[in-house]
Design a protein around this motif. Structure first.
Motif, PDB file in Angstrom:
ATOM      1  N   ALA A 112     -56.375   9.857 -32.674  1.00  0.00           N
ATOM      2  CA  ALA A 112     -57.207  11.053 -32.518  1.00  0.00           C
ATOM      3  C   ALA A 112     -57.539  11.296 -31.056  1.00  0.00           C
ATOM      4  O   ALA A 112     -57.521  12.440 -30.576  1.00  0.00           O
ATOM      5  CB  ALA A 112     -58.484  10.923 -33.348  1.00  0.00           C
ATOM      6  N   PHE A 113     -57.814  10.232 -30.305  1.00  0.00           N
ATOM      7  CA  PHE A 113     -58.132  10.404 -28.884  1.00  0.00           C
ATOM      8  C   PHE A 113     -56.898  10.831 -28.096  1.00  0.00           C
ATOM      9  O   PHE A 113     -57.000  11.651 -27.185  1.00  0.00           O
ATOM     10  CB  PHE A 113     -58.756   9.142 -28.289  1.00  0.00           C
ATOM     11  CG  PHE A 113     -59.292   9.370 -26.910  1.00  0.00           C
ATOM     12  CD1 PHE A 113     -60.415  10.167 -26.712  1.00  0.00           C
ATOM     13  CD2 PHE A 113     -58.658   8.825 -25.808  1.00  0.00           C
ATOM     14  CE1 PHE A 113     -60.901  10.405 -25.434  1.00  0.00           C
ATOM     15  CE2 PHE A 113     -59.143   9.055 -24.528  1.00  0.00           C
ATOM     16  CZ  PHE A 113     -60.264   9.854 -24.336  1.00  0.00           C
ATOM     17  N   ALA A 114     -55.733  10.328 -28.465  1.00  0.00           N
ATOM     18  CA  ALA A 114     -54.498  10.776 -27.814  1.00  0.00           C
ATOM     19  C   ALA A 114     -54.302  12.277 -28.038  1.00  0.00           C
ATOM     20  O   ALA A 114     -53.916  13.011 -27.120  1.00  0.00           O
ATOM     21  CB  ALA A 114     -53.296   9.981 -28.330  1.00  0.00           C
ATOM     22  N   GLY A 115     -54.602  12.743 -29.246  1.00  0.00           N
ATOM     23  CA  GLY A 115     -54.531  14.180 -29.529  1.00  0.00           C
ATOM     24  C   GLY A 115     -55.555  14.961 -28.732  1.00  0.00           C
ATOM     25  O   GLY A 115     -55.267  16.056 -28.217  1.00  0.00           O
ATOM     26  N   PHE A 116     -56.747  14.413 -28.612  1.00  0.00           N
ATOM     27  CA  PHE A 116     -57.811  15.040 -27.831  1.00  0.00           C
ATOM     28  C   PHE A 116     -57.362  15.201 -26.377  1.00  0.00           C
ATOM     29  O   PHE A 116     -57.456  16.287 -25.799  1.00  0.00           O
ATOM     30  CB  PHE A 116     -59.073  14.183 -27.919  1.00  0.00           C
ATOM     31  CG  PHE A 116     -60.263  14.734 -27.206  1.00  0.00           C
ATOM     32  CD1 PHE A 116     -61.077  15.680 -27.800  1.00  0.00           C
ATOM     33  CD2 PHE A 116     -60.597  14.291 -25.930  1.00  0.00           C
ATOM     34  CE1 PHE A 116     -62.197  16.183 -27.149  1.00  0.00           C
ATOM     35  CE2 PHE A 116     -61.714  14.788 -25.272  1.00  0.00           C
ATOM     36  CZ  PHE A 116     -62.513  15.736 -25.890  1.00  0.00           C
ATOM     37  N   GLU A 117     -56.842  14.110 -25.805  1.00  0.00           N
ATOM     38  CA  GLU A 117     -56.393  14.167 -24.407  1.00  0.00           C
ATOM     39  C   GLU A 117     -55.261  15.163 -24.207  1.00  0.00           C
ATOM     40  O   GLU A 117     -55.244  15.903 -23.214  1.00  0.00           O
ATOM     41  CB  GLU A 117     -55.940  12.790 -23.937  1.00  0.00           C
ATOM     42  CG  GLU A 117     -57.076  11.831 -23.680  1.00  0.00           C
ATOM     43  CD  GLU A 117     -56.564  10.546 -23.063  1.00  0.00           C
ATOM     44  OE1 GLU A 117     -56.940  10.280 -21.906  1.00  0.00           O
ATOM     45  OE2 GLU A 117     -55.792   9.832 -23.722  1.00  0.00           O
TER      46      GLU A 117
END
Length: 166
Positions: free
Chosen positions: A12-17
């Motif tokens: 999810a954080f990779a998608g956010f970034e």
């Protein structure tokens, strides 16, 4: 304990970034904001606490379309820590400004703590930093651009207001 696995938080954080990076490149801030839950709490120490996605949207658009935010080119994380027990990601974000004309990169960093809400949404973000470091970096950028003859009018106005004496 968090309801989310470490793998889900990392993904999810990779998608956010990736979405934030795309927003910085396109200057379309809506996809960034759309990653927050409807009831998000966003704590920004210089701007205050915002409640709800639409309040965050208004703030991000204003901030990123006004100097110096309008001259920030990306927001890459320099490091991250995944707190899977609490469903959070803590990172240091860089905020580089565009080249003033000689290849110089001037930036300031902040610590961000984002709390996951599931389904690719984030329910809380807190940005922790010293605003004076951002002012100092922006003054440095303005002085460099001024020396190079590339200082735009909006930056010159900002420098007159916040830059102080030479």
């Amino acid at each position: 304990m968090s309801a989310y696995s470490r793998d889900e938080l990392i993904a999810a954080f990779a998608g956010f970034e990736a979405t934030v990076d795309r927003a910085a490149r396109t200057r379309d801030w809506d996809p960034w904001v759309d990653q927050y839950s409807d009831d998000v709490t966003y704590v920004e120490h210089a701007a205050g606490t915002m409640h709800g996605r639409e309040q965050v949207r208004s703030w991000i658009w204003k901030t990123m379309e006004t100097f110096p935010g309008s001259y920030m080119t990306s927001f890459p994380s320099l490091w991250t820590v995944v707190d899977d027990a609490r469903g959070r990601v803590i990172c240091e974000l860089d905020n580089p400004m565009r080249d003033p004309g000689d290849g110089t990169i001037i930036s300031a960093t902040n610590i961000s703590i984002v709390t996951y809400a599931g389904d690719g949404k984030w329910c809380r973000q807190e940005d922790v930093y010293n605003p004076l470091r951002f002012v100092a970096a922006t003054v440095k950028w303005c002085r460099k651009a001024e020396a190079l003859g590339t200082l735009p009018d909006e930056a010159a106005a900002w420098l007159r207001q916040y830059g102080g004496d030479r």
